[in-house]
Design a protein around this motif. Structure first.
Motif, PDB file in Angstrom:
ATOM      1  N   ASN A  78       0.801  -1.211   0.000  1.00 23.82           N
ATOM      2  CA  ASN A  78       0.000   0.000   0.000  1.00 23.82           C
ATOM      3  C   ASN A  78       0.846   1.278   0.000  1.00 23.82           C
ATOM      4  OD1 ASN A  78      -2.402  -1.407  -0.142  1.00 23.82           O
ATOM      5  ND2 ASN A  78      -3.306  -0.395   1.618  1.00 23.82           N
ATOM      6  N   THR A 118      -8.357 -13.568   4.694  1.00 23.93           N
ATOM      7  CA  THR A 118      -8.539 -12.127   4.613  1.00 23.93           C
ATOM      8  C   THR A 118      -9.514 -11.781   3.493  1.00 23.93           C
ATOM      9  OG1 THR A 118      -6.816 -11.666   2.959  1.00 23.93           O
ATOM     10  CG2 THR A 118      -6.097 -11.943   5.266  1.00 23.93           C
ATOM     11  N   TRP A 119      -9.699 -10.481   3.296  1.00 20.44           N
ATOM     12  CA  TRP A 119     -10.563  -9.989   2.218  1.00 20.44           C
ATOM     13  C   TRP A 119      -9.890 -10.054   0.854  1.00 20.44           C
ATOM     14  CZ3 TRP A 119     -14.525  -5.824   1.618  1.00 20.44           C
ATOM     15  CH2 TRP A 119     -15.574  -5.998   2.533  1.00 20.44           C
ATOM     16  N   ASN A 120      -8.586 -10.353   0.799  1.00 18.32           N
ATOM     17  CA  ASN A 120      -7.849 -10.207  -0.457  1.00 18.32           C
ATOM     18  C   ASN A 120      -8.477 -10.911  -1.651  1.00 18.32           C
ATOM     19  OD1 ASN A 120      -6.083  -8.610   0.898  1.00 18.32           O
ATOM     20  ND2 ASN A 120      -4.251  -9.750   0.346  1.00 18.32           N
ATOM     21  N   LEU A 156     -11.179  -8.849  -3.028  1.00 19.50           N
ATOM     22  CA  LEU A 156     -10.753  -7.545  -3.520  1.00 19.50           C
ATOM     23  C   LEU A 156      -9.923  -7.647  -4.791  1.00 19.50           C
ATOM     24  CD1 LEU A 156      -9.772  -5.790  -0.159  1.00 19.50           C
ATOM     25  CD2 LEU A 156     -11.873  -5.530  -1.474  1.00 19.50           C
ATOM     26  N   SER A 189      -1.507  -8.548   1.695  1.00 15.75           N
ATOM     27  CA  SER A 189      -1.119  -7.179   1.375  1.00 15.75           C
ATOM     28  C   SER A 189      -0.173  -6.661   2.457  1.00 15.75           C
ATOM     29  CB  SER A 189      -2.346  -6.270   1.304  1.00 15.75           C
ATOM     30  OG  SER A 189      -3.268  -6.751   0.364  1.00 15.75           O
ATOM     31  N   LEU A 225       0.350  -3.609   4.563  1.00 15.07           N
ATOM     32  CA  LEU A 225      -0.602  -2.567   4.922  1.00 15.07           C
ATOM     33  C   LEU A 225      -0.091  -1.673   6.044  1.00 15.07           C
ATOM     34  CD1 LEU A 225      -3.798  -4.818   5.078  1.00 15.07           C
ATOM     35  CD2 LEU A 225      -3.106  -3.349   3.180  1.00 15.07           C
ATOM     36  N   TRP A 256     -11.304  -2.464  10.398  1.00 11.40           N
ATOM     37  CA  TRP A 256     -12.394  -3.241   9.779  1.00 11.40           C
ATOM     38  C   TRP A 256     -13.193  -2.347   8.834  1.00 11.40           C
ATOM     39  CZ3 TRP A 256     -14.887  -7.847  12.602  1.00 11.40           C
ATOM     40  CH2 TRP A 256     -15.827  -8.472  11.784  1.00 11.40           C
ATOM     41  N   SER A 281     -11.518  -1.712   5.607  1.00 11.54           N
ATOM     42  CA  SER A 281     -11.611  -2.821   4.660  1.00 11.54           C
ATOM     43  C   SER A 281     -12.973  -2.850   3.982  1.00 11.54           C
ATOM     44  CB  SER A 281     -11.322  -4.150   5.373  1.00 11.54           C
ATOM     45  OG  SER A 281     -12.370  -4.524   6.243  1.00 11.54           O
ATOM     46  N   ARG A 305     -12.766  -0.346   1.178  1.00 13.82           N
ATOM     47  CA  ARG A 305     -12.038  -0.856   0.005  1.00 13.82           C
ATOM     48  C   ARG A 305     -12.926  -1.809  -0.793  1.00 13.82           C
ATOM     49  NH1 ARG A 305      -9.745   2.344   2.282  1.00 13.82           N
ATOM     50  NH2 ARG A 305     -11.116   3.487   0.868  1.00 13.82           N
TER      51      ARG A 305
END
Length: 352
Positions: free
Chosen positions: A120, A160-162, A165, A172, A174, A188, A191, A194
């Motif tokens: 990031n 994770t959310w990766n 996304l 990531s 971060l 949270w 995220s 994003r």
């Protein structure tokens, strides 16, 4: 930090801070002083933490150092991960590369361009500052190739959310402050933001925010939504809807169990049990006004629905939809709600 000395939670350091410390240690070896035992960096808000090294290696033209991430008392999936930075002399400025376990960006909407390593902007800037600092110290040109690796990062990224996304192959790197604050609501909510950005960039017209895994599964199946349309709202309905009001998408469905959806219907924005509670007096008033039984002495919203029937859940769904619409304000977003029980049975919907 909040709390008494006995209950105060220990903070930790972000993957970006760990990577920056590793870059500094590797540059010390590559450019002349050898590896230090510990390395100190200055974070964006002025803190100067010390990082012990957990890994070192080097050759004539390269060096790498690793720092084990300490997330403090936060239940971070990357706690204990080894963050490794490999540095090599470059020819032009600082360039970043994704090594093993660090993801690549494959979807627009994130702060890093498609095709770039998922490192990031703030961590990149921190590492660039370290390169400049070390270049001045050792009389070198600040031109470096930096590769960040996280052994096991591809497996961690699945938690994770990766994947939703569009970040593939790993985690990531971060952090905006370098500090991990335990159980951070801000992290949270960031995220969630994003997720909205990625959905908008991909042209999605319908997204959903759900309070848990069961409601998410039910809503996704009902609406036939792709994974990246599912925003991991959790308890943070207000955080999601406030951002969506400023960055609209055509449709939003909010789904959850009867208890949390009742709190949303009664005006709560944070649905966590420590920060909002069902008002059974209000719930009973709704029931009685619609000719349903008095449920003021119910212990849970689910028990109340068990007594009054699904008609009470329908009232909750509509009132929750109305509150969502209120939080969205004038934004051109069509809200709907889905209320389920613990087994995932749909009790009621509104606005569909």
């Amino acid at each position: 930090m909040d709390g008494t000395p006995e209950t105060r939670l220990r903070r930790g350091w972000t993957t970006g801070a760990c990577a920056t410390a590793a870059v500094k240690a590797a540059l010390f070896h590559l450019w002349g002083d050898g590896f230090p035992k510990t390395v100190s960096i200055t974070l964006p808000k002025g803190e100067t933490p010390q990082f012990p090294l957990a890994h070192t290696a080097g050759g004539d033209t390269w060096a790498e150092a690793g720092v084990e991430k300490d997330a403090g008392d936060d239940p971070d999936v990357t706690h204990g991960a080894l963050i490794i930075a490999r540095v090599e002399n470059g020819s032009q400025g600082v360039r970043f590369h994704a090594g093993q376990g660090v993801g690549m960006v494959t979807k627009a909407g994130l702060p890093i361009a498609v095709g770039e390593a998922a490192i990031n902007p703030v961590p990149r800037q921190m590492m660039e500052n370290i390169v400049s600092e070390c270049a001045r110290r050792f009389g070198r040109t600040p031109a470096v190739e930096i590769t960040i690796s996280v052994p096991g990062g591809a497996e961690l990224a699945k938690k994770t959310w990766n994947p939703r996304l569009g970040i593939e192959g790993g985690i990531s790197i971060l952090g905006t402050t370098g500090v991990v604050r335990p159980f951070s609501c801000a992290a949270w909510i960031a995220s969630i933001h994003r997720g909205i950005d990625v959905a908008r960039a991909d042209g999605l017209s319908h997204v959903a925010g759900c309070t848990g895994a069961t409601s998410e599964r039910v809503v996704q199946e009902m609406m036939h939504l792709p994974d990246h349309a599912m925003l991991d709202m959790g308890d943070f309905a207000g955080g999601l809807l406030k951002y969506l009001a400023k960055h609209p998408i055509d449709r939003i469905t909010i789904g959850g169990g009867i208890g949390k959806m009742t709190k949303l219907a009664q005006g709560a924005r944070d649905l966590h049990s420590k920060r909002s509670q069902v008002d059974f007096g209000i719930l009973s008033n709704w029931a009685v006004a619609s000719g349903l039984p008095n449920v003021e002495d119910a212990n849970t919203a689910l028990e109340a629905v068990g007594r009054a029937g699904d008609a009470l859940a329908e009232i909750v769904a509509e009132r929750a939809r109305a509150h969502v619409a209120q939080l969205l304000g004038d934004a051109a977003v069509q809200p709907s709600t889905v209320v389920i029980d613990r087994a995932g049975r749909v009790l009621a919907t509104a606005g569909l």
